[in-house]
Motif scaffolding. Structure first.
Motif, PDB file in Angstrom:
ATOM      1  N   MET A  18      99.805  30.113  87.017  1.00  0.00           N
ATOM      2  CA  MET A  18      99.171  30.746  85.857  1.00  0.00           C
ATOM      3  C   MET A  18      97.735  31.160  86.178  1.00  0.00           C
ATOM      4  O   MET A  18      97.291  32.246  85.800  1.00  0.00           O
ATOM      5  CB  MET A  18      99.200  29.782  84.658  1.00  0.00           C
ATOM      6  N   GLN A  19      97.022  30.279  86.878  1.00  0.00           N
ATOM      7  CA  GLN A  19      95.636  30.590  87.262  1.00  0.00           C
ATOM      8  C   GLN A  19      95.590  31.889  88.069  1.00  0.00           C
ATOM      9  O   GLN A  19      94.743  32.749  87.832  1.00  0.00           O
ATOM     10  CB  GLN A  19      95.074  29.411  88.078  1.00  0.00           C
ATOM     11  N   GLY A  20      96.525  32.033  89.005  1.00  0.00           N
ATOM     12  CA  GLY A  20      96.571  33.239  89.832  1.00  0.00           C
ATOM     13  C   GLY A  20      96.734  34.489  88.982  1.00  0.00           C
ATOM     14  O   GLY A  20      96.032  35.491  89.164  1.00  0.00           O
ATOM     15  N   GLN A  21      97.651  34.441  88.020  1.00  0.00           N
ATOM     16  CA  GLN A  21      97.897  35.621  87.177  1.00  0.00           C
ATOM     17  C   GLN A  21      96.742  35.869  86.212  1.00  0.00           C
ATOM     18  O   GLN A  21      96.291  37.003  86.030  1.00  0.00           O
ATOM     19  CB  GLN A  21      99.205  35.436  86.397  1.00  0.00           C
ATOM     20  N   LEU A  22      96.258  34.786  85.592  1.00  0.00           N
ATOM     21  CA  LEU A  22      95.227  34.940  84.558  1.00  0.00           C
ATOM     22  C   LEU A  22      93.853  35.250  85.148  1.00  0.00           C
ATOM     23  O   LEU A  22      92.920  35.590  84.421  1.00  0.00           O
ATOM     24  CB  LEU A  22      95.202  33.689  83.666  1.00  0.00           C
TER      25      LEU A  22
ATOM     26  N   ASP B  40      94.481  18.044  84.160  1.00  0.00           N
ATOM     27  CA  ASP B  40      93.138  18.460  83.775  1.00  0.00           C
ATOM     28  C   ASP B  40      92.980  19.966  84.001  1.00  0.00           C
ATOM     29  O   ASP B  40      93.042  20.435  85.144  1.00  0.00           O
ATOM     30  CB  ASP B  40      92.124  17.675  84.620  1.00  0.00           C
ATOM     31  N   LEU B  41      92.759  20.688  82.914  1.00  0.00           N
ATOM     32  CA  LEU B  41      92.646  22.149  83.029  1.00  0.00           C
ATOM     33  C   LEU B  41      91.328  22.588  83.666  1.00  0.00           C
ATOM     34  O   LEU B  41      91.177  23.764  84.006  1.00  0.00           O
ATOM     35  CB  LEU B  41      92.795  22.811  81.656  1.00  0.00           C
ATOM     36  N   ALA B  42      90.385  21.650  83.845  1.00  0.00           N
ATOM     37  CA  ALA B  42      89.084  22.030  84.431  1.00  0.00           C
ATOM     38  C   ALA B  42      89.263  22.660  85.806  1.00  0.00           C
ATOM     39  O   ALA B  42      88.463  23.502  86.220  1.00  0.00           O
ATOM     40  CB  ALA B  42      88.175  20.810  84.515  1.00  0.00           C
ATOM     41  N   ALA B  43      90.312  22.279  86.504  1.00  0.00           N
ATOM     42  CA  ALA B  43      90.555  22.840  87.840  1.00  0.00           C
ATOM     43  C   ALA B  43      91.158  24.252  87.764  1.00  0.00           C
ATOM     44  O   ALA B  43      91.350  24.889  88.806  1.00  0.00           O
ATOM     45  CB  ALA B  43      91.499  21.912  88.608  1.00  0.00           C
ATOM     46  N   PHE B  44      91.440  24.725  86.559  1.00  0.00           N
ATOM     47  CA  PHE B  44      92.104  26.029  86.382  1.00  0.00           C
ATOM     48  C   PHE B  44      91.311  26.850  85.349  1.00  0.00           C
ATOM     49  O   PHE B  44      91.751  27.037  84.203  1.00  0.00           O
ATOM     50  CB  PHE B  44      93.555  25.812  85.911  1.00  0.00           C
ATOM     51  N   PRO B  45      90.120  27.331  85.740  1.00  0.00           N
ATOM     52  CA  PRO B  45      89.218  27.962  84.759  1.00  0.00           C
ATOM     53  C   PRO B  45      89.797  29.198  84.070  1.00  0.00           C
ATOM     54  O   PRO B  45      89.527  29.423  82.880  1.00  0.00           O
ATOM     55  CB  PRO B  45      87.964  28.326  85.582  1.00  0.00           C
ATOM     56  N   ALA B  46      90.604  29.982  84.773  1.00  0.00           N
ATOM     57  CA  ALA B  46      91.172  31.173  84.115  1.00  0.00           C
ATOM     58  C   ALA B  46      92.192  30.740  83.055  1.00  0.00           C
ATOM     59  O   ALA B  46      92.342  31.398  82.024  1.00  0.00           O
ATOM     60  CB  ALA B  46      91.819  32.098  85.139  1.00  0.00           C
ATOM     61  N   VAL B  47      92.872  29.633  83.295  1.00  0.00           N
ATOM     62  CA  VAL B  47      93.827  29.111  82.302  1.00  0.00           C
ATOM     63  C   VAL B  47      93.047  28.580  81.092  1.00  0.00           C
ATOM     64  O   VAL B  47      93.416  28.844  79.936  1.00  0.00           O
ATOM     65  CB  VAL B  47      94.719  28.007  82.925  1.00  0.00           C
ATOM     66  N   GLN B  48      91.953  27.878  81.361  1.00  0.00           N
ATOM     67  CA  GLN B  48      91.116  27.362  80.264  1.00  0.00           C
ATOM     68  C   GLN B  48      90.592  28.511  79.393  1.00  0.00           C
ATOM     69  O   GLN B  48      90.620  28.435  78.162  1.00  0.00           O
ATOM     70  CB  GLN B  48      89.919  26.611  80.848  1.00  0.00           C
ATOM     71  N   ALA B  49      90.149  29.577  80.041  1.00  0.00           N
ATOM     72  CA  ALA B  49      89.620  30.736  79.293  1.00  0.00           C
ATOM     73  C   ALA B  49      90.735  31.386  78.463  1.00  0.00           C
ATOM     74  O   ALA B  49      90.525  31.797  77.317  1.00  0.00           O
ATOM     75  CB  ALA B  49      89.014  31.746  80.256  1.00  0.00           C
ATOM     76  N   TRP B  50      91.927  31.448  79.039  1.00  0.00           N
ATOM     77  CA  TRP B  50      93.088  32.027  78.322  1.00  0.00           C
ATOM     78  C   TRP B  50      93.453  31.175  77.105  1.00  0.00           C
ATOM     79  O   TRP B  50      93.779  31.711  76.028  1.00  0.00           O
ATOM     80  CB  TRP B  50      94.243  32.150  79.313  1.00  0.00           C
ATOM     81  N   VAL B  51      93.414  29.857  77.243  1.00  0.00           N
ATOM     82  CA  VAL B  51      93.709  28.963  76.106  1.00  0.00           C
ATOM     83  C   VAL B  51      92.764  29.306  74.950  1.00  0.00           C
ATOM     84  O   VAL B  51      93.197  29.467  73.798  1.00  0.00           O
ATOM     85  CB  VAL B  51      93.582  27.470  76.518  1.00  0.00           C
ATOM     86  N   LYS B  52      91.478  29.491  75.263  1.00  0.00           N
ATOM     87  CA  LYS B  52      90.488  29.832  74.215  1.00  0.00           C
ATOM     88  C   LYS B  52      90.789  31.218  73.645  1.00  0.00           C
ATOM     89  O   LYS B  52      90.676  31.444  72.436  1.00  0.00           O
ATOM     90  CB  LYS B  52      89.073  29.824  74.802  1.00  0.00           C
TER      91      LYS B  52
END
Ligand SMILES: N[C@@H](CCC(=O)N[C@@H](CS)C(=O)NCC(=O)O)C(=O)O
Length: 204
Positions: free
Chosen positions: A142-146, A177-189
């Motif tokens: 997901m991180q790769g795509q987002l 922990d989503l902290a390791a996946f910042p693009a996923v964290q941004a997408w969640v928001k």
């Protein structure tokens, strides 16, 4: 008669359907079913869904739909949540299949046993490392795509975002922990800020 959703509040598969219904402003009746109390093993429930699983959506003509992502497709057809372009639609489905074959079996299963089932952590301790490895790999995909697109299947929100948001936004309840996946964290928001969005606790 409006739609009737048979669901458990803390189930992410059930939350997907509530989120889609709310986003589409579709009225529905909610029937609570408690997996932990054995409600999905009663003869009445097994008549409704012989697989004994939630969620179940009953249409006004009595038609019964099961499988959360199939239900999402039923609700989303003809709306902005389903692209009309064939390739874009296939990309949406690609991520919905990914959700079922890679994301849910690791993150969803881990969350179910580690958070929802009393004593689950002890019962399933031999499986946890594998869930973590596969869960991190799924979040990595997901991180790769987002990192490239704002939504998982491209430039706009689709059903695939709803399918993946349900377990991803509570990945901490699966020890991830989503902290390791910042693009996923941004997408969640980003998804949570969209009009019509409701949280997992929301009820109609
Ligand atoms: N692939 C199915 C999975 C459904 C599923 O695992 N439902 C869980 C709740 S999240 C359930 O009903 N578990 C009870 C059981 O399997 O006995 C879907 O997406 O709807």
């Amino acid at each position: 008669m409006p739609l009737t959703l048979h669901a458990m509040q803390r189930s992410a598969n059930c939350y997907k359907v509530r989120l889609a219904l709310a986003s589409l402003h579709q009225p529905f009746v909610l029937r609570d079913v408690d997996i932990l109390r054995g409600d999905t093993r009663t003869p009445e429930f097994l008549t409704l869904n012989p697989q004994g699983q939630l969620p179940v959506l009953e249409l006004d003509d009595g038609t019964v739909l099961v499988e959360s992502n199939a239900i999402l497709l039923y609700l989303g057809e003809g709306t902005a949540l389903v692209p009309t372009d064939r390739a874009a639609r296939a990309r949406m489905l690609q991520w919905m299949f990914f959700e079922q074959n890679a994301h849910h079996p690791s993150i969803g299963t881990a969350r179910f046993w580690l958070t929802l089932i009393p004593g689950g952590r002890e019962l399933k301790r031999d499986l946890i490392d594998d869930w973590m490895e596969r869960g991190e790999a799924a979040l990595g995909r997901m991180q790769g795509q987002l990192s490239k697109t704002p939504f998982i299947a491209g430039e706009t929100m689709t059903l695939a975002d709803i399918a993946l948001y349900a377990n991803t936004h509570v990945a901490n309840e699966a020890d991830l922990d989503l902290a390791a996946f910042p693009a996923v964290q941004a997408w969640v928001k980003r998804v949570a800020a969209l009009p019509g969005h409701v949280g997992m606790d929301w009820r109609p």
